[in-house]
Design a protein around this motif. Structure first.
Motif, short mmCIF file in Angstrom:
data_model
loop_
_atom_site.label_atom_id
_atom_site.label_comp_id
_atom_site.label_asym_id
_atom_site.label_seq_id
_atom_site.Cartn_x
_atom_site.Cartn_y
_atom_site.Cartn_z
N GLN A 1 53.04 5.23 20.85
CA GLN A 1 52.67 4.61 19.58
C GLN A 1 53.18 5.39 18.37
O GLN A 1 53.89 4.84 17.53
CB GLN A 1 51.15 4.47 19.52
CG GLN A 1 50.65 3.80 18.27
CD GLN A 1 49.13 3.70 18.29
OE1 GLN A 1 48.48 4.01 19.27
NE2 GLN A 1 48.57 3.28 17.17
N GLU B 1 56.41 4.36 15.94
CA GLU B 1 55.97 3.80 14.66
C GLU B 1 56.54 4.61 13.49
O GLU B 1 56.95 4.03 12.48
CB GLU B 1 54.44 3.78 14.60
CG GLU B 1 53.88 3.27 13.30
CD GLU B 1 54.24 1.83 12.99
OE1 GLU B 1 54.26 1.48 11.79
OE2 GLU B 1 54.52 1.05 13.91
N ASP C 1 60.31 3.67 13.26
CA ASP C 1 60.50 2.29 12.84
C ASP C 1 60.05 2.09 11.38
O ASP C 1 60.74 1.41 10.62
CB ASP C 1 59.72 1.35 13.77
CG ASP C 1 60.03 -0.10 13.50
OD1 ASP C 1 61.23 -0.44 13.46
OD2 ASP C 1 59.07 -0.88 13.31
N ALA C 2 58.93 2.67 11.00
CA ALA C 2 58.45 2.54 9.61
C ALA C 2 59.45 3.18 8.65
O ALA C 2 59.69 2.66 7.55
CB ALA C 2 57.08 3.19 9.47
#
Length: 194
Positions: free
Chosen positions: A126, A130, A133-134
Motif C-alpha cells: 500500500q 501510493e 503514484d501520488a
C-alpha cells in the motif's frame, strides 16, 4: 466410527456400565434396562463436546505471498522515474525490505512477529505504491498550475517516514533476538552454577 471414539459415547458407556453394576447389585429391580439406558444418556449429555482442532497456519505462506508482491513492486519501481534523492531513499528502503524477506533465519524471525509482518505488508502493498503514484499524479497537476509545494518534497518526506518505520521494525526484531541471546546466556550460566 467417530461416534464410537467420541467423548460423549465413552462417558455414556462408562455411566451405562455403572448402571449395569447397580443392576447386578439389585438396585434397579425389574427396571434395570431403563436404569442402564438412562445412565448412558445422562453420561452422554454431561460429557464435554468434541474440541474442533485449530487449523494449522503457516506464517511462511504469508511471507511467500509477500515476497511475490515485493517482486511485483520492484518491477513497478523499475519502470517509474523518480527524482534523485527520493530514488536513493527508495533504493535503501527496497534493500531493507528485500533483506527482511530473504529466505533464512531473518524471515523466520519476522514470521513470528505478526505486527511486523503486517507493517511490512502494508509498506509493500500500500504505502510505497501510493507514494510513487501520488507523486506522479501530483507532478502532472503541478505542471498545469505551478506555484504550490513541490511534489518531490512530499515524496521525500513520505519515503523518509517509511524508511524510519522500517528501521524501527528492524530494531524491534533485533531486540527480540538480543533478548533471546541474553536469556540463553542466563540459562547457561545458571545451569553451570547448579
Amino acid at each position: 466410527m467417530g461416534w464410537l471414539e467420541s467423548r460423549k459415547n465413552l462417558a455414556g458407556s462408562a455411566c451405562g456400565v455403572a448402571g449395569a453394576g447397580l443392576a447386578l447389585a439389585g438396585a434397579g429391580g425389574a427396571w434395570w434396562p431403563l436404569v442402564v439406558v438412562g445412565l448412558y444418556g445422562a453420561g452422554a449429555l454431561i460429557a464435554p463436546p468434541e474440541r474442533v482442532p485449530v487449523p494449522p497456519f503457516d506464517p511462511g505462506e504469508e511471507l511467500g505471498a509477500l515476497r511475490a508482491d515485493f517482486a511485483r513492486l520492484r518491477e513497478y519501481l523499475a519502470e517509474v522515474e523518480l527524482p534523485s534523492p527520493a530514488a536513493g531513499t527508495l533504493a535503501e528502503l527496497a534493500e531493507l525490505y528485500g533483506a527482511l524477506l530473504a529466505p533464512g533465519w531473518v524471515a523466520r524471525a519476522l514470521a513470528t512477529e505478526p505486527d511486523a509482518v503486517h507493517a511490512l505488508a502494508r509498506g509493500i502493498r500500500q504505502d510505497v505504491p501510493e507514494c510513487v503514484d501520488a507523486y506522479h499524479r501530483t507532478r502532472w497537476w503541478d505542471r498545469m498550475s505551478p506555484g504550490g509545494e513541490a511534489p518531490e518534497q512530499h515524496l521525500e518526506r513520505q519515503l523518509a517516514a517509511l524508511r524510519e518505520e522500517a528501521g524501527r521494525l528492524t530494531a524491534g526484531l533485533h531486540e527480540v533476538e538480543a533478548r533471546r541471546q541474553q536469556t540463553h546466556t542466563a540459562y547457561l550460566e545458571e545451569r553451570g552454577r547448579s
